[in-house]
Structure formats: structure tokens, C-alpha cells
Design a protein around this motif. Structure first.
Motif, mmCIF file in Angstrom:
data_model
loop_
_atom_site.group_PDB
_atom_site.id
_atom_site.type_symbol
_atom_site.label_atom_id
_atom_site.label_comp_id
_atom_site.label_asym_id
_atom_site.label_seq_id
_atom_site.Cartn_x
_atom_site.Cartn_y
_atom_site.Cartn_z
ATOM 1 N N LYS A 237 -6.110 7.845 -16.681
ATOM 2 C CA LYS A 237 -5.817 9.198 -16.189
ATOM 3 C C LYS A 237 -5.738 9.262 -14.662
ATOM 4 N N TYR A 238 -6.717 8.681 -13.976
ATOM 5 C CA TYR A 238 -6.764 8.806 -12.515
ATOM 6 C C TYR A 238 -5.736 7.910 -11.822
ATOM 7 N N GLY A 239 -5.416 6.798 -12.463
ATOM 8 C CA GLY A 239 -4.536 5.818 -11.826
ATOM 9 C C GLY A 239 -3.133 6.331 -11.539
ATOM 10 N N SER A 240 -2.728 7.398 -12.227
ATOM 11 C CA SER A 240 -1.354 7.877 -12.043
ATOM 12 C C SER A 240 -1.259 9.058 -11.071
ATOM 13 N N ILE A 241 -2.395 9.509 -10.524
ATOM 14 C CA ILE A 241 -2.346 10.667 -9.605
ATOM 15 C C ILE A 241 -1.896 10.204 -8.223
ATOM 16 N N LYS A 242 -0.736 10.712 -7.809
ATOM 17 C CA LYS A 242 -0.165 10.299 -6.519
ATOM 18 C C LYS A 242 -0.621 11.241 -5.410
ATOM 19 N N LYS A 243 -0.566 10.780 -4.189
ATOM 20 C CA LYS A 243 -0.903 11.639 -3.043
ATOM 21 C C LYS A 243 0.016 12.860 -2.979
ATOM 22 N N ASP A 244 1.255 12.685 -3.410
ATOM 23 C CA ASP A 244 2.192 13.808 -3.383
ATOM 24 C C ASP A 244 1.825 14.891 -4.398
ATOM 25 N N SER B 126 0.834 -1.197 0.000
ATOM 26 C CA SER B 126 0.000 0.000 0.000
ATOM 27 C C SER B 126 0.877 1.259 0.000
ATOM 28 N N TYR B 127 1.938 1.239 0.796
ATOM 29 C CA TYR B 127 2.863 2.375 0.870
ATOM 30 C C TYR B 127 3.556 2.601 -0.480
ATOM 31 N N LEU B 128 4.046 1.531 -1.065
ATOM 32 C CA LEU B 128 4.750 1.663 -2.352
ATOM 33 C C LEU B 128 3.794 2.118 -3.452
ATOM 34 N N LEU B 129 2.571 1.608 -3.407
ATOM 35 C CA LEU B 129 1.565 2.036 -4.379
ATOM 36 C C LEU B 129 1.333 3.535 -4.256
ATOM 37 N N SER B 130 1.196 3.993 -3.020
ATOM 38 C CA SER B 130 0.921 5.410 -2.789
ATOM 39 C C SER B 130 2.057 6.310 -3.284
ATOM 40 N N LEU B 131 3.285 5.813 -3.165
ATOM 41 C CA LEU B 131 4.436 6.604 -3.640
ATOM 42 C C LEU B 131 4.458 6.718 -5.161
ATOM 43 N N ASN B 132 3.934 5.701 -5.826
ATOM 44 C CA ASN B 132 4.116 5.603 -7.276
ATOM 45 C C ASN B 132 2.867 5.819 -8.119
ATOM 46 N N ALA B 133 1.677 5.718 -7.491
ATOM 47 C CA ALA B 133 0.447 5.807 -8.289
ATOM 48 C C ALA B 133 -0.717 6.165 -7.373
ATOM 49 N N ASN B 134 -1.921 6.144 -7.919
ATOM 50 C CA ASN B 134 -3.081 6.483 -7.100
ATOM 51 C C ASN B 134 -3.461 5.304 -6.200
ATOM 52 N N SER B 135 -3.579 5.591 -4.907
ATOM 53 C CA SER B 135 -3.767 4.505 -3.950
ATOM 54 C C SER B 135 -5.158 3.877 -4.026
ATOM 55 N N CYS B 136 -6.107 4.533 -4.680
ATOM 56 C CA CYS B 136 -7.432 3.911 -4.819
ATOM 57 C C CYS B 136 -7.652 3.344 -6.223
ATOM 58 N N LEU B 137 -7.351 4.129 -7.250
ATOM 59 C CA LEU B 137 -7.816 3.763 -8.591
ATOM 60 C C LEU B 137 -6.775 3.074 -9.480
ATOM 61 N N HIS B 138 -5.516 3.042 -9.039
ATOM 62 C CA HIS B 138 -4.508 2.362 -9.842
ATOM 63 C C HIS B 138 -4.833 0.865 -9.893
ATOM 64 N N LYS B 139 -4.945 0.340 -11.096
ATOM 65 C CA LYS B 139 -5.230 -1.094 -11.316
ATOM 66 C C LYS B 139 -6.561 -1.515 -10.671
ATOM 67 N N LYS B 140 -7.521 -0.594 -10.662
ATOM 68 C CA LYS B 140 -8.868 -0.935 -10.181
ATOM 69 C C LYS B 140 -9.844 -0.781 -11.331
#
Lengths: 352, 76
Positions: A283-290, A231-245
Motif C-alpha cells: 500500500k505505502y510503496g505506491s504513494i508518490k510525492k505528487d 532517486s528522481y525516477l523512483l520519486s516520479l513513479n513510487a514512494n521514495s522511502c518505502l518502495h521496495k524496502k
């Protein structure tokens, strides 16, 4: 305290700095602690210099440094070591071989009609978790036929949301969960206010919360924090909800999320793979928390899960999630729905 | 029981454990149901044990649920 040594956090214990405080998340044990900004700066000094040297430069804070280090040792978050070069940080890349991590399916006669082809597509895409949702009464027999297909798929975890039905009764819900070990969580919602249960189970939850549509989703609180490595690595690199969903709504429309309006095809005529290949879908999958306003200053950003369906400014793709009541500048949680600054967005989405 | 030879195995833990939560694998929490003899990972987040990629999703699949509204046997 071993003054000649260095003090380092374990590589799986990650420091995340926010605007006015920081957290250390233990990604192995799945918990986090909050610390002050001064303590996070102290940790950075301890990473570079021996404890002795840090103490020499902080005459008045000797006792505090000692108790802080003892506290972290007690929580199993850090350790002494002879060299600060021996424990490199974890690799921050996030790679999964699957094209889809999880899928939300709204239960309806339509999605049931096509459930075999949906599950076949999801298997090709590597999907391992499926959430089955119903906002109105839905037969357990039909859900069972979904579950009967699971041995032919790569799904390992099924989560189910159903409204409470007197006709089914608590015992039958219990029996259903016991007979289907693939069900990791079954939530029976819209229970009456005077509803009582005798025994709690982690797999079968009853709630008086009324889940009447996809607009009930997107609630952000400490309860959804996931202090774990993927979950942490996903959040650093992509959208924590919609990436690969991917989601299939009750009409069979293929979407990023059932709460979103935009559809990328319908399972009656399109397959899920086609939708995934569309640039708008990605589009949404690549938006990071940062990248997100306010979230980028939040100490919880890398253990939190984002929401792009409901945002504070619907015109701004990088706006803060609407249903988050946390203020990282004051460290206070408030009820998001009564915040006067959110009322325009609440009206825009028709949430109340 | 010979604890020295058996203390690292699950058998040792299962035989000694009386609470429903078992520290089967280091810090990870699982729940053992004595009736069905099934071992399952405890649910995501609810018990702060959310690191179970193999059985539960590692992220919340959706954010529908508000935990404070969950009905417990001890009342809400």
C-alpha cells in the motif's frame, strides 16, 4: 550569447516547479539550484523558441536573460543547440530487477539468531543495501558475524548505527570500518557532549544525537536530498522511502519500516517473500510525492525522501510528513517540533 | 610525465592528486586512502556526492541522522 540558437537544459538536468519557486537538479553531478518561477517560465520559452525570438518578445529583460543563460552554462546545466528537437528528455520509467532495494534490521539477540535466514531471503530478493541499527550497546563481534555472511549475498553496502561504548573505543571503531570495506557508513550515536575526535572520516561518523528508538527516524531536511537519477525516477513513479524496502524489527517482525506498528509476519515463522506479497504491505510503496498534500507543491519533491511513518494527519494516508519543517509556499525552513499545528500529531505518536 | 598520452587514465589522476578527493570518473568524487590503497566513494549526501548506486544506496536508507549533530575534528 548565440542568439540564433536554442538554449536547452541537459537531459539529466531536471526542472521541477514548486508553488513559489523552482529547482534545477543536475542528476549526474548530484547538486541542485533554486530559481524563481519567472526563470522557470523563461526556460520553457527557450525550449520552444530561439533565443533571438525570446529576446524580441522581452525588450526590457535582455540583460537578465543573457546573465541567466550564462549562469546556467557556467554551472554546466545547459547548452546551446541548433534545433530543439535533437535532445529528447530522459525516459521517465523506473524499472529495477530487484524486489527489494534496501532493508533495515534492528539488532537484537533475536534478529542475530535468524540472521542467516534473513540474509538468504534478502539475497533471493536482490537486496543491495542493509542498515543494521542498535539503540543500546551491541557487540562488534556479533555485527562482524553479520558482515562475514555478506560475501554470500548480493549486498554491496552496509550502514551501521550503534551507540558509543567506552569499552570499544574510537580506535576499535576505526579499525572495524577499515577492515570491512562493505561498510559504507557507520554512525556512532549518543556520544557525550564533551566527546572529541582527532580526524574525520566519511565512513565513520560520531554524533551526540541520541537515537533511542525507531521513533527518532523520519527527519526531513536538505541533508537527505538525493539529486540522482534513480532517486528522481523512483520519486516520479513510487514512494521514495518505502518502495521496495523491508524492515525487520528487534522482535523479528517484518514491516515496511521499523517506525510503523503494522507487522506482516515474523521471521521465526514467516519468510520475507510472504510479507511482500500482501496487499497491505504494498500500500505505502505506491504513494508518490505528487500525491501527497503540500509535498505536491514543493519544488524539492523529486529529490526528497518521503516518510509515511509520521505524518501531520495520522488519519490521512496522503498527509505531509510530520518531521518536515519546510513550507513550499513561503520557502522557509522552520523547526517542525515547535509548530503548533503539528502538536496533535506529535502527541498521537508520543514523540516528545 | 607525458600528460597528452596519459591524462585520461586514473594513473595520471592518482599521481598528480594531492587532495584526498579525486575526480576519478568525470564529475564523480571518490576518496583514496593512501595507507590502505583503497578507493571508496564518498558518503551519501554528506559531501553532495550522492549518485553512487554501485557502492552506496541511491536514497537515504533511513532518516535517523541529523547532520548538524555530527561531531567533527574542528568542533561542531
Amino acid at each position: 550569447m548565440q542568439a540564433n540558437k536554442y538554449f536547452l537544459l541537459f537531459s539529466n538536468c531536471i526542472l521541477t516547479k514548486g508553488f513559489s519557486r523552482s529547482i534545477i537538479a543536475d542528476l549526474q553531478s548530484g547538486f541542485y539550484i533554486t530559481i524563481t518561477t519567472e526563470h522557470s517560465e523563461l526556460l520553457n520559452k527557450l525550449k520552444k523558441h530561439s533565443i533571438k525570438k525570446v529576446l524580441e518578445n522581452s525588450d526590457n529583460a535582455r540583460l537578465e536573460i543573457k546573465s541567466f543563460v550564462d549562469y546556467l552554462i557556467e554551472l554546466n546545466l545547459g547548452h546551446y543547440c541548433s534545433s530543439n528537437k535533437e535532445f529528447p528528455p530522459i525516459n521517465k520509467e523506473f524499472k529495477l530487477p530487484y524486489r527489494i532495494i534496501d532493508c533495515i534490521i534492528e539488532l537484537s539477540d533475536f534478529t542475530y539468531k535468524y540472521h542467516k535466514s534473513i540474509l538468504k531471503s534478502l539475497t533471493n530478493l536482490g537486496c543491495q543495501t542493509i542498515e543494521l541499527r542498535a539503540y543500546h550497546e551491541f557487540s562488534l563481534k556479533i555485527i562482524q558475524s553479520f558482515l562475514n555472511e555478506m560475501p554470500n549475498t548480493r549486498v554491496r553496502n552496509v550502514e551501521i548505527y550503534l551507540p558509543f561504548s567506552e569499552k570499544i573505543g574510537i580506535d576499535n571503531y576505526n579499525k572495524f570500518v577499515m577492515e570491512n570495506p562493505i561498510v559504507g557508513k557507520m554512525v556512532i550515536h549518543s556520544c557525550a557532549n564533551n566527546f572529541h575526535i582527532k580526524n574525520n572520516s566519511e565512513f565513520l561518523l560520531f554524533t551526540k544525537q541520541i537515537i533511542h528508538s525507531a521513533s527518532c527516524c523520519g527527519n526531513i531536511s536538505q541533508d537527505i536530498f538525493s539529486p540522482n537519477l534513480p532517486s528522481y525516477l523512483l520519486s516520479l513513479n513510487a514512494n521514495s522511502c518505502l518502495h521496495k524496502k523491508v524492515s525487520i524489527d528487534k522482535n523479528g517482525d517484518i514491516k515496511n519500516c521499523p517506525s510503523m506498528k503494522q507487522s506482516f509476519g515474523n521471521i521465526k515463522i514467516n519468510n520475507i517473500e510472504e510479507a511482500l506479497n500482501k496487499n497491505e504491505f504494498k500500500k505505502y510503496g505506491s504513494i508518490k510525492k505528487d500525491d501527497i498534500a503540500i509535498c505536491k507543491d514543493c519544488e524539492f519533491r523529486h529529490i526528497c525522501t518521503d516518510c509515511r511513518a509520521y505524518v501531520e494527519n495520522p488519519e490521512d494516508l496522503l498527509s505531509k510528513p510530520l518531521k518536515c519543517g519546510y513550507n513550499p509556499y513561503t520557502n522557509v525552513w522552520e523547526d517542525w517540533s515547535t509548530n503548533p499545528l503539528k502538536q496533535n500529531a506529535i502527541n498521537h505518536y508520543g514523540l516528545i | 610525465m607525458n600528460m597528452e598520452s596519459d591524462e585520461t587514465t586514473n594513473n595520471y589522476i592518482f599521481s598528480e592528486e594531492t587532495t584526498p578527493f579525486l575526480p576519478v570518473n568525470l564529475k564523480y568524487l571518490t576518496k583514496y586512502n593512501r595507507e590502505t590503497q583503497q578507493v571508496r566513494v564518498s558518503s551519501n549526501n554528506f559531501y553532495k556526492a550522492s549518485t553512487f548506486i554501485y557502492m552506496n544506496n541511491f536514497r537515504p536508507t533511513s532518516k535517523l541522522l541529523i547532520l548538524q549533530d555530527i561531531i567533527t575534528d574542528a568542533g561542531q
